[in-house]
Design an enzyme around this catalytic site. Structure first.
Site, mmCIF file in Angstrom:
data_model
loop_
_atom_site.group_PDB
_atom_site.id
_atom_site.type_symbol
_atom_site.label_atom_id
_atom_site.label_comp_id
_atom_site.label_asym_id
_atom_site.label_seq_id
_atom_site.Cartn_x
_atom_site.Cartn_y
_atom_site.Cartn_z
ATOM 1 N N HIS A 125 0.894 -1.311 -0.099
ATOM 2 C CA HIS A 125 -0.122 0.038 -0.024
ATOM 3 C C HIS A 125 0.991 1.257 -0.058
ATOM 4 O O HIS A 125 0.433 2.274 -0.440
ATOM 5 C CB HIS A 125 -1.003 -0.030 1.240
ATOM 6 C CG HIS A 125 -0.182 -0.313 2.438
ATOM 7 N ND1 HIS A 125 0.399 -1.437 2.818
ATOM 8 C CD2 HIS A 125 0.049 0.770 3.499
ATOM 9 C CE1 HIS A 125 0.894 -1.377 3.918
ATOM 10 N NE2 HIS A 125 0.717 0.016 4.516
ATOM 11 N N CYS A 141 7.760 -0.048 -1.641
ATOM 12 C CA CYS A 141 7.235 -0.020 -0.600
ATOM 13 C C CYS A 141 7.253 1.396 -0.088
ATOM 14 O O CYS A 141 7.475 2.242 -0.954
ATOM 15 C CB CYS A 141 7.502 -1.138 0.562
ATOM 16 S SG CYS A 141 9.463 -0.918 1.073
ATOM 17 N N GLY A 145 11.297 1.506 0.549
ATOM 18 C CA GLY A 145 11.942 0.576 -0.142
ATOM 19 C C GLY A 145 12.823 -0.432 0.658
ATOM 20 O O GLY A 145 13.175 -1.404 -0.007
ATOM 21 N N HIS A 158 27.669 -3.906 -12.834
ATOM 22 C CA HIS A 158 28.700 -4.263 -11.890
ATOM 23 C C HIS A 158 28.237 -5.469 -11.046
ATOM 24 O O HIS A 158 28.989 -6.433 -10.782
ATOM 25 C CB HIS A 158 29.311 -3.147 -10.996
ATOM 26 C CG HIS A 158 29.984 -2.167 -11.685
ATOM 27 N ND1 HIS A 158 31.122 -1.238 -11.106
ATOM 28 C CD2 HIS A 158 29.915 -1.773 -13.089
ATOM 29 C CE1 HIS A 158 31.483 -0.499 -12.184
ATOM 30 N NE2 HIS A 158 30.980 -0.583 -13.107
HETATM 31 C C1 RB5 Z 1 4.009 0.254 5.482
HETATM 32 O O1 RB5 Z 1 3.572 1.409 6.307
HETATM 33 C C2 RB5 Z 1 5.440 0.412 5.327
HETATM 34 O O2 RB5 Z 1 6.063 0.071 6.598
HETATM 35 C C3 RB5 Z 1 6.176 -0.363 3.971
HETATM 36 O O3 RB5 Z 1 5.581 0.088 2.999
HETATM 37 C C4 RB5 Z 1 7.590 -0.115 4.053
HETATM 38 O O4 RB5 Z 1 7.991 1.392 3.772
HETATM 39 C C5 RB5 Z 1 8.589 -1.027 4.777
HETATM 40 O O5 RB5 Z 1 9.807 -0.730 4.489
#
Ligand code: RB5
Length: 149
Positions: A9, A65, A68, A98
């Site tokens: 999300h 995410c 990341g 690389h």
């Molecule tokens: C979600 O809230 C968040 O924790 C996830 O997207 C991410 O950032 C985790 O590393």
């Protein structure tokens, strides 16, 4: 190439941008979700992308995410995945050239669509350079992976 894309999300706001860039560059996309901003768990989507890459269903993967980081940590648990968070274009390309990085991780709470576009371009336009020193180093990474298996 066929690129598997998975987001939680937190990554969902960048998903369409990333898919559009890939398609505009002529790549096909394997969309592994999620499909809304409803809360989900990033390891599920990192795993789906990682498994697609390891199985050969996809050539490379992109996981997004919030930061990341979680996606990267999760994806790297899979044997054969070499994932990294790259929020600069040098790393997004050099990581492939690389280090044979095969999964790019992005944080949609950190970067916006313009930078995401450039990062995806750098990632897919790069190819692993099979110089002896890069192959030697990659083989050492693969040895470490075997040691930890
Ligand atoms: C979600 O809230 C968040 O924790 C996830 O997207 C991410 O950032 C985790 O590393």
């Amino acid at each position: 190439m066929k690129i598997a894309v998975g987001v939680d999300h937190g990554g969902f706001p960048l998903k369409d941008t990333v898919i559009d860039v890939l398609q505009s560059l002529g790549h096909s996309v394997l969309d592994l979700g999620t499909y809304s901003t409803e809360s989900v768990d990033y390891p599920d989507f990192a795993a789906a992308v990682g498994r697609a890459v390891v199985s050969g269903e996809a050539d490379r993967g992109i996981v997004i995410c919030g930061s990341g980081v979680g996606a990267c940590v999760a994806a790297n648990k899979l044997h054969g995945v070499r994932a990294c968070v790259c929020h600069d274009t040098y790393s997004a390309g050099q990581g492939v050239e690389h280090d044979d990085m095969n999964v790019l991780c992005l944080g949609a709470r950190i970067i916006g669509p313009a930078l995401a576009t450039e990062l995806v371009q750098a990632f897919v336009n790069a190819t692993f350079q099979r110089d002896e020193r890069f192959v030697r180093r990659l083989n050492k990474v693969l040895d470490l992976e075997e040691e930890g298996a």
